[in-house]
Design a protein around this motif. Sequence first.
Motif, PDB file in Angstrom:
ATOM      1  N   LEU A 125     -24.451 -59.901  -3.251  1.00 21.57           N
ATOM      2  CA  LEU A 125     -25.366 -60.384  -4.287  1.00 21.57           C
ATOM      3  C   LEU A 125     -25.742 -61.836  -4.053  1.00 21.57           C
ATOM      4  O   LEU A 125     -26.908 -62.218  -4.165  1.00 21.57           O
ATOM      5  CB  LEU A 125     -24.730 -60.225  -5.670  1.00 21.57           C
ATOM      6  CG  LEU A 125     -25.531 -60.817  -6.840  1.00 21.57           C
ATOM      7  CD1 LEU A 125     -26.880 -60.125  -6.994  1.00 21.57           C
ATOM      8  CD2 LEU A 125     -24.724 -60.730  -8.128  1.00 21.57           C
ATOM      9  N   LEU A 126     -24.770 -62.668  -3.697  1.00 25.01           N
ATOM     10  CA  LEU A 126     -25.061 -64.084  -3.460  1.00 25.01           C
ATOM     11  C   LEU A 126     -25.977 -64.274  -2.253  1.00 25.01           C
ATOM     12  O   LEU A 126     -26.861 -65.138  -2.266  1.00 25.01           O
ATOM     13  CB  LEU A 126     -23.764 -64.872  -3.292  1.00 25.01           C
ATOM     14  CG  LEU A 126     -22.852 -64.902  -4.527  1.00 25.01           C
ATOM     15  CD1 LEU A 126     -21.601 -65.706  -4.243  1.00 25.01           C
ATOM     16  CD2 LEU A 126     -23.582 -65.438  -5.737  1.00 25.01           C
ATOM     17  N   LEU A 127     -25.793 -63.471  -1.218  1.00 24.82           N
ATOM     18  CA  LEU A 127     -26.699 -63.522  -0.061  1.00 24.82           C
ATOM     19  C   LEU A 127     -28.115 -63.128  -0.477  1.00 24.82           C
ATOM     20  O   LEU A 127     -29.097 -63.757  -0.069  1.00 24.82           O
ATOM     21  CB  LEU A 127     -26.197 -62.601   1.055  1.00 24.82           C
ATOM     22  CG  LEU A 127     -24.923 -63.026   1.761  1.00 24.82           C
ATOM     23  CD1 LEU A 127     -24.408 -61.913   2.671  1.00 24.82           C
ATOM     24  CD2 LEU A 127     -25.154 -64.302   2.563  1.00 24.82           C
ATOM     25  N   GLU A 128     -28.219 -62.101  -1.299  1.00 23.92           N
ATOM     26  CA  GLU A 128     -29.521 -61.647  -1.793  1.00 23.92           C
ATOM     27  C   GLU A 128     -30.184 -62.727  -2.656  1.00 23.92           C
ATOM     28  O   GLU A 128     -31.382 -62.994  -2.518  1.00 23.92           O
ATOM     29  CB  GLU A 128     -29.327 -60.362  -2.597  1.00 23.92           C
ATOM     30  CG  GLU A 128     -30.602 -59.749  -3.125  1.00 23.92           C
ATOM     31  CD  GLU A 128     -30.321 -58.495  -3.930  1.00 23.92           C
ATOM     32  OE1 GLU A 128     -30.960 -58.337  -4.988  1.00 23.92           O
ATOM     33  OE2 GLU A 128     -29.467 -57.696  -3.517  1.00 23.92           O
ATOM     34  N   LEU A 129     -29.419 -63.354  -3.530  1.00 18.60           N
ATOM     35  CA  LEU A 129     -29.972 -64.410  -4.377  1.00 18.60           C
ATOM     36  C   LEU A 129     -30.451 -65.594  -3.549  1.00 18.60           C
ATOM     37  O   LEU A 129     -31.519 -66.155  -3.811  1.00 18.60           O
ATOM     38  CB  LEU A 129     -28.932 -64.864  -5.409  1.00 18.60           C
ATOM     39  CG  LEU A 129     -28.616 -63.871  -6.517  1.00 18.60           C
ATOM     40  CD1 LEU A 129     -27.425 -64.343  -7.344  1.00 18.60           C
ATOM     41  CD2 LEU A 129     -29.836 -63.642  -7.406  1.00 18.60           C
ATOM     42  N   THR A 130     -29.672 -65.973  -2.541  1.00 15.30           N
ATOM     43  CA  THR A 130     -30.078 -67.088  -1.675  1.00 15.30           C
ATOM     44  C   THR A 130     -31.386 -66.757  -0.960  1.00 15.30           C
ATOM     45  O   THR A 130     -32.253 -67.618  -0.800  1.00 15.30           O
ATOM     46  CB  THR A 130     -28.964 -67.418  -0.663  1.00 15.30           C
ATOM     47  OG1 THR A 130     -27.817 -67.875  -1.384  1.00 15.30           O
ATOM     48  CG2 THR A 130     -29.397 -68.506   0.316  1.00 15.30           C
ATOM     49  N   THR A 131     -31.541 -65.511  -0.555  1.00 14.38           N
ATOM     50  CA  THR A 131     -32.761 -65.071   0.139  1.00 14.38           C
ATOM     51  C   THR A 131     -33.957 -65.030  -0.802  1.00 14.38           C
ATOM     52  O   THR A 131     -35.065 -65.433  -0.433  1.00 14.38           O
ATOM     53  CB  THR A 131     -32.539 -63.673   0.763  1.00 14.38           C
ATOM     54  OG1 THR A 131     -31.457 -63.758   1.689  1.00 14.38           O
ATOM     55  CG2 THR A 131     -33.786 -63.183   1.478  1.00 14.38           C
ATOM     56  N   ASN A 132     -33.743 -64.554  -2.010  1.00 14.80           N
ATOM     57  CA  ASN A 132     -34.859 -64.282  -2.919  1.00 14.80           C
ATOM     58  C   ASN A 132     -35.234 -65.430  -3.854  1.00 14.80           C
ATOM     59  O   ASN A 132     -36.323 -65.403  -4.424  1.00 14.80           O
ATOM     60  CB  ASN A 132     -34.563 -63.033  -3.750  1.00 14.80           C
ATOM     61  CG  ASN A 132     -34.501 -61.792  -2.885  1.00 14.80           C
ATOM     62  OD1 ASN A 132     -35.157 -61.699  -1.856  1.00 14.80           O
ATOM     63  ND2 ASN A 132     -33.695 -60.827  -3.305  1.00 14.80           N
ATOM     64  N   LEU A 133     -34.353 -66.394  -4.036  1.00 12.32           N
ATOM     65  CA  LEU A 133     -34.669 -67.517  -4.924  1.00 12.32           C
ATOM     66  C   LEU A 133     -34.973 -68.756  -4.076  1.00 12.32           C
ATOM     67  O   LEU A 133     -34.094 -69.286  -3.405  1.00 12.32           O
ATOM     68  CB  LEU A 133     -33.502 -67.782  -5.890  1.00 12.32           C
ATOM     69  CG  LEU A 133     -33.167 -66.633  -6.847  1.00 12.32           C
ATOM     70  CD1 LEU A 133     -31.936 -66.962  -7.675  1.00 12.32           C
ATOM     71  CD2 LEU A 133     -34.353 -66.316  -7.750  1.00 12.32           C
TER      72      LEU A 133
END
Length: 148
Positions: A51-59
Amino acid sequence: MLYNLDARKIAVTNLPTIGCIPFTRVLYLSDGCVASMSEQAKLYNIRLKNLLLELTTNLARSTFVYIDAYAIFEDILGNYKSYGFENADSACYQGNGMYGVCEDRTKYVFWDPLHQTEAANLIIAKHALDGTLKYVSPMNLRQIVNSQ
């Protein structure tokens, strides 16, 4: 969400080895770590890291730092004597008022059945601040504070 309040550098700690804390060991009447509880923490931690990897990518312009308290704590418990502890199994405070406190809390990993001692927390904090990718990713806290 913190991001909507302009937070762009966010550190998140995963779950520690909850199967090894005194509370869990007493609850399950176990002399060692309760594997099923630690496995549940591992599953949660995998999802959290993704989730944190996804958030870093998407935000945009965000960095979410993953502090692996599980790995740090596993190292402390496995090598507690090298860290200067004498007891990694039971709590210093046994819940009997002032009479239930151990003589030297710096020798214990756990303060009470749920929480680490200050000495154990300092080790965790040092790893978070200056640790390698083994314990904190994609960078440690000192690096993220100094990043643009």
